[in-house]
Each structure stands twice: as structure tokens, then as C-alpha cells.
Design an enzyme around this catalytic site. Structure first.
Site, PDB file in Angstrom:
ATOM      1  N   ALA A  11       0.825  -1.214   0.000  1.00 36.48           N
ATOM      2  CA  ALA A  11       0.000   0.000   0.000  1.00 36.48           C
ATOM      3  C   ALA A  11       0.857   1.261   0.000  1.00 36.48           C
ATOM      4  CB  ALA A  11      -0.927  -0.003   1.220  1.00 36.48           C
ATOM      5  N   ALA A  12       1.972   1.223  -0.728  1.00 32.73           N
ATOM      6  CA  ALA A  12       2.907   2.342  -0.672  1.00 32.73           C
ATOM      7  C   ALA A  12       2.721   3.356  -1.790  1.00 32.73           C
ATOM      8  CB  ALA A  12       4.343   1.816  -0.706  1.00 32.73           C
ATOM      9  N   GLY A  13       1.958   3.009  -2.822  1.00 23.40           N
ATOM     10  CA  GLY A  13       1.870   3.882  -3.982  1.00 23.40           C
ATOM     11  C   GLY A  13       0.969   5.083  -3.791  1.00 23.40           C
ATOM     12  N   ARG A  17      -3.116   8.014 -11.306  1.00 30.05           N
ATOM     13  CA  ARG A  17      -4.296   8.052 -12.180  1.00 30.05           C
ATOM     14  C   ARG A  17      -5.572   8.411 -11.426  1.00 30.05           C
ATOM     15  NH1 ARG A  17      -4.400   2.624 -15.539  1.00 30.05           N
ATOM     16  NH2 ARG A  17      -3.070   1.838 -13.852  1.00 30.05           N
ATOM     17  N   LYS A  24      -3.738   6.541  -2.834  1.00 30.33           N
ATOM     18  CA  LYS A  24      -4.836   5.784  -3.432  1.00 30.33           C
ATOM     19  C   LYS A  24      -5.601   4.949  -2.412  1.00 30.33           C
ATOM     20  CE  LYS A  24      -3.701   2.457  -6.315  1.00 30.33           C
ATOM     21  NZ  LYS A  24      -3.380   1.738  -7.571  1.00 30.33           N
ATOM     22  N   GLY A  81       9.066  -0.800  -7.073  1.00 25.45           N
ATOM     23  CA  GLY A  81       8.345  -1.954  -7.547  1.00 25.45           C
ATOM     24  C   GLY A  81       7.817  -2.845  -6.449  1.00 25.45           C
ATOM     25  N   ASN A 173      -2.829 -12.529 -13.993  1.00 22.97           N
ATOM     26  CA  ASN A 173      -2.422 -12.459 -12.589  1.00 22.97           C
ATOM     27  C   ASN A 173      -2.986 -11.182 -11.972  1.00 22.97           C
ATOM     28  OD1 ASN A 173      -0.885 -12.496 -10.108  1.00 22.97           O
ATOM     29  ND2 ASN A 173       0.556 -11.088 -11.108  1.00 22.97           N
ATOM     30  N   TYR A 370     -36.586  23.192  18.546  1.00 19.94           N
ATOM     31  CA  TYR A 370     -35.144  22.992  18.680  1.00 19.94           C
ATOM     32  C   TYR A 370     -34.844  22.737  20.147  1.00 19.94           C
ATOM     33  CZ  TYR A 370     -30.200  23.739  19.274  1.00 19.94           C
ATOM     34  OH  TYR A 370     -28.881  23.571  19.631  1.00 19.94           O
ATOM     35  N   ALA A 384     -45.279  22.815  19.979  1.00 20.20           N
ATOM     36  CA  ALA A 384     -44.714  23.307  18.722  1.00 20.20           C
ATOM     37  C   ALA A 384     -44.045  24.657  18.914  1.00 20.20           C
ATOM     38  CB  ALA A 384     -45.817  23.418  17.680  1.00 20.20           C
TER      39      ALA A 384
END
Length: 449
Positions: A11-13, A17, A24, A81, A173, A370, A384
Site C-alpha cells: 500500500a505504498a503507492g 491516475r 490511493k 516496484g 495475474n 429545537y 410546537a
């Protein structure tokens, strides 16, 4: 659950895009981050303390987003990578025995059942382990699976390296592996950087292990939708839709009626008991829980709320971090927020707002009120137009209304103030002082004819 299995989640990227300043894996689908969905799947096969998340871009934010205690982290300072990312995980792993499952952090649709099947295949096969494969109608961009004569994985060929014959292969893959940990760590040093990217690809491990006599077995998965990786906002929206339909299906199979399942938005951690009904365009967000025999009306949005049994939420109620007790009726067009609580058999009507207020059992606020920073006892009627004036411009103050009091329409209660048990506030009154029990309080000018 395999106690000898370590799961590594990559999960390093950044995810360029996605066109986002956020990593991401921090983007959300189905009510949680992409990463947390992957962690949730991994927890079906191993314990949190054996899950390692490799982080890089916005590492602190990614770590903070993980809600499961015990998950470990490793840092990939330079993104070289997937093979390099796996190497970085080694520093956070206690043992290099057993099995090593490696998953992409951008695959939120991966099912726990698939990981169990992958694990079983790796355990039964031995050798180098196993990896998930699937058939894609359009395999463009995926690594193609090359099999040996025995049907094992001979190699994985990336899109940019494949021959025309190899690129015609539909089996791909998707990036879910379960390696023999001792063999993986023994041979990972044989990875070589690609040309010209100079990155180390995890996919090369299949060929390396096969060369050393430890072939990797395929685990084919028929439903390729669960193997979708998230790279764009379009794919994120697709994943969100799939996750939400899965959740709706899960609830319907457990005994919940959803009148128009394609219109509802239900987060992954939401719980709804059997015999409850969810009407169209409802949103149940966060960790909302709904008891049995409840009805949630059209257009209502409940976030991190707790509903007991037999609750009726009429259309277009907005509630956040609030509790609605058994037999209560709320709405239509009501708002509850900041730990508001509607007690048993209460009635909170149209255009009534409870903010950090507890409404006692059997009490009613039926219209246009309220009620902020108030503690209201049981059997109270709030007319009311009633307002608790809780803010003096600098600080918030509390209003207390004891059991059985009657608050006439258009009353203004200027906090801090207390209305005693059984007291009666005349309509149109402005109350600035405490009212004793069973007293009648009027705070308005005499009528002039």
C-alpha cells in the site's frame, strides 16, 4: 485461520491516475477505505498481528486510517516496484516460516472466501505456494499466466514484455499470492530490476521458484469482478457499487427487507436485525446498528446511530451519532445529532431537532422545535415552536425539564434553566428562571384589545 501465515499488503503507492493529492488506498468505497477492505479480507485467514502493511506515500495518514489494532507497518521509502516493497516488509516480520500471503492494497473487492481457497491450495500443494488467476475478457494491462505441461505456473509475463502469442492469453495475474515463506525469502534476492523502469517485480518470483524446483500452483477464480484493482475514479465508483450491493444482499439473506436495493447506501460495518424494513434511497452509514422490526423511511440518512427494536423512522430523518430506543417514532423531517437520545416510546415529529439532548421515555416533541443541550424527563410534552436557548454568545448552557412537565407552544427556555416535575409552561412564554414542581409559569405581556 492459519497461525503460521503472514499477510503482507502492498500500500505504498500514490496512485497518480486517481488525480488526487491523497494516497490511493485512502479513498473510500462501500463505507471504508480501500486498504481497510483488504485488511478485513486478510483477517479471515490470519490474525492482525501477522498482517504487515507496506506504506510509502503519506505513510502517517495511511497508518492512521487503519482501524484494526495490532496491524504492523513497514516503510518503503523509495517506490522501486512490488518486489522491492515485499523486501521492505521483511523488517516487520517475526518469522520466515510457514506461508507468506502477499496482496495488493488497492483490491477492495477481494473476498475472504477467495483467500481461504488460495491458502488451502498453497497448503495442499506445497512447493512454492499458489497464486490467484482469473480469465479476463480484455486482459490488457495484466500480467499473463504461462503454465508448464503439468499445469503449474511457469512464469508471469507483463503486458509490455509479452509476445503477441503470450498477450493473446486470457488468464491473468490479479496480484494475490501465497508463497512458501522459507523459499520466498531464500530466493527473493534473485529478483533483478526491469529495463528501463529499474523496478523489481514480484511477478518474477513465480519463474524463480519454478526454476529452483518449487513451482507455484494456480488458484483460478471465476468471478473476475472481485479482483478489480482501483486505479481511477471510475473504477472506484464501480467497486463502491459492487460492495454496496453485496452488503444489501447479505442483509436481505439474513431476513431484512430492502424495498429497492439498488437505491440504498449501506456501509460495510452497518448491522440490521431480521424483520426490519428499509425503504428506498435510505443511507445507513458508519457503524449504525438497527434492531429488529424497525422501519427506516424513504430518504433517511443515519450515521453511527443505534436503533433498538420496534423503532419507526419516518421519511427524511437525518441522524448522526445518536440513539433511538425501543418503540420510538422519529420523523418525518427530524434531525438528531451529537449524542442525542430519543427514549423508549418517544415521539420526535416533523422539523424537530435534538442536539446533545436526552428525551425521556414516553415524551413527545411533535412539531417545529429545537431542543439543544437539554435533559428532558419522561412523560413530557413539548409544544410546537419550543426552543431551548442554549448559547449566550460565548458558552453553551443546559436546560433540564423534569418528568411530566408540559411546555406550551412557542415557549422559549433561556438556559441555564430548570423546569420542575409536573410544571406547566404557558404558550408563548419566555422562561429565564427556574420553575418549581407543579407550578404554572407564564412569561408574556398582557393582551391589549
Amino acid at each position: 485461520m492459519n497461525q503460521q501465515l503472514t499477510a503482507v499488503i502492498l500500500a505504498a503507492g500514490l496512485g497518480t491516475r486517481m488525480k488526487s493529492k491523497h494516497a490511493k488506498v485512502l479513498h473510500e468505497a462501500g463505507g471504508d477505505t480501500i486498504l481497510n477492505h483488504v485488511i478485513r479480507a486478510a483477517m479471515a485467514v490470519t490474525s492482525p498481528d501477522r498482517i504487515v502493511v507496506v506504506v510509502g506515500h503519506q505513510a502517517d495518514k495511511v497508518q492512521a486510517s487503519v482501524r484494526v489494532p495490532g496491524v504492523r507497518f513497514a516503510i518503503q521509502t523509495d517506490q522501486k516496484g512490488t518486489g522491492h516493497a515485499a523486501r521492505c516488509a521483511r523488517t516487520a516480520i517475526d518469522s520466515e516460516e510457514g506461508l507468506l500471503m502477499i496482496l495488493n492494497g488497492d483490491g477492495p473487492l477481494l473476498r475472504a472466501e477467495t483467500l481461504r481457497g488460495l491458502l488451502k491450495t498453497a497448503e495442499e500443494h506445497g512447493g512454492g505456494g499458489a497464486l490467484v488467476t482469473t480469465q479476463m475478457p480484455d486482459p490488457t494491462g495484466y500480467g499473463r499466466i504461462l503454465r508448464d505441461p503439468q499445469g503449474m505456473i511457469a512464469a508471469i509475463v507483463e503486458q509490455k514484455s509479452g509476445t503477441p502469442e503470450q498477450l493473446a492469453i486470457g488468464e491473468v495475474n490479479p496480484g494475490a499470492y501465497c508463497f512458501s515463506a522459507p523459499e520466498f525469502w531464500k530466493h527473493i534476492g534473485e529478483l533483478r530490476p526491469s529495463i528501463p523502469a529499474r523496478e523489481f517485480y514480484l511477478t518474477d518470483m513465480a519463474e524463480i521458484l519454478a526454476r529452483h524446483g518449487h513451482p507455484v500452483a494456480p488458484f483460478p477464480v471465476e468471478d473476475n469482478t472481485e479482483l478489480l484493482g482501483i486505479n481511477t475514479r471510475v473504477e472506484l465508483a464501480t467497486a463502491d457499487g459492487i460492495l454496496r450491493m453485496r452488503k444489501a444482499t447479505e442483509l436481505m439473506l439474513s431476513g431484512v427487507t430492502i424495498e429497492y436495493p439498488e437505491t440504498v447506501t449501506i456501509d460495510v460495518d452497518v448491522q440490521v436485525a431480521a424483520d426490519s424494513v428499509i425503504e428506498s434511497n435510505v443511507q445507513l452509514r458508519g457503524r449504525t446498528t438497527v434492531g429488529s422490526n424497525c422501519r427506516i423511511g424513504t430518504g433517511s440518512v443515519l450515521c453511527n446511530c443505534m436503533l433498538s427494536d420496534d423503532v419507526k423512522v419516518l421519511p427524511y430523518v437525518i441522524a448522526d451519532s445518536s440513539t433511538i430506543r425501543a418503540g420510538a417514532s422519529v420523523g418525518p423531517f427530524s434531525r438528531l445529532r451529537m449524542e442525542a437520545e430519543a427514549g423508549e416510546r418517544t415521539h420526535v415529529g416533523n422539523f424537530v431537532e435534538l442536539k446533545k439532548t436526552k428525551l425521556g421515555n414516553g415524551s413527545k416533541a411533535s412539531h417545529l422545535a429545537y431542543l439543544g443541550d437539554a435533559t428532558i424527563g419522561s412523560g413530557v410534552n413539548v409544544g410546537a415552536g419550543t426552543i431551548t436557548c442554549n448559547y449566550d454568545g460565548e458558552r453553551k448552557h443546559s436546560t433540564v425539564i423534569d418528568n411530566g412537565a408540559f411546555i406550551g407552544s412557542n415557549s422559549t427556555l433561556v438556559a441555564p434553566v430548570k423546569v420542575g416535575e409536573g410544571a406547566y409552561i404557558g404558550a408563548g412564554s419566555t422562561i429565564t428562571k427556574d420553575v418549581e414542581a407543579d407550578a404554572l409559569a407564564l412569561g408574556r405581556a398582557h393582551q391589549v384589545d
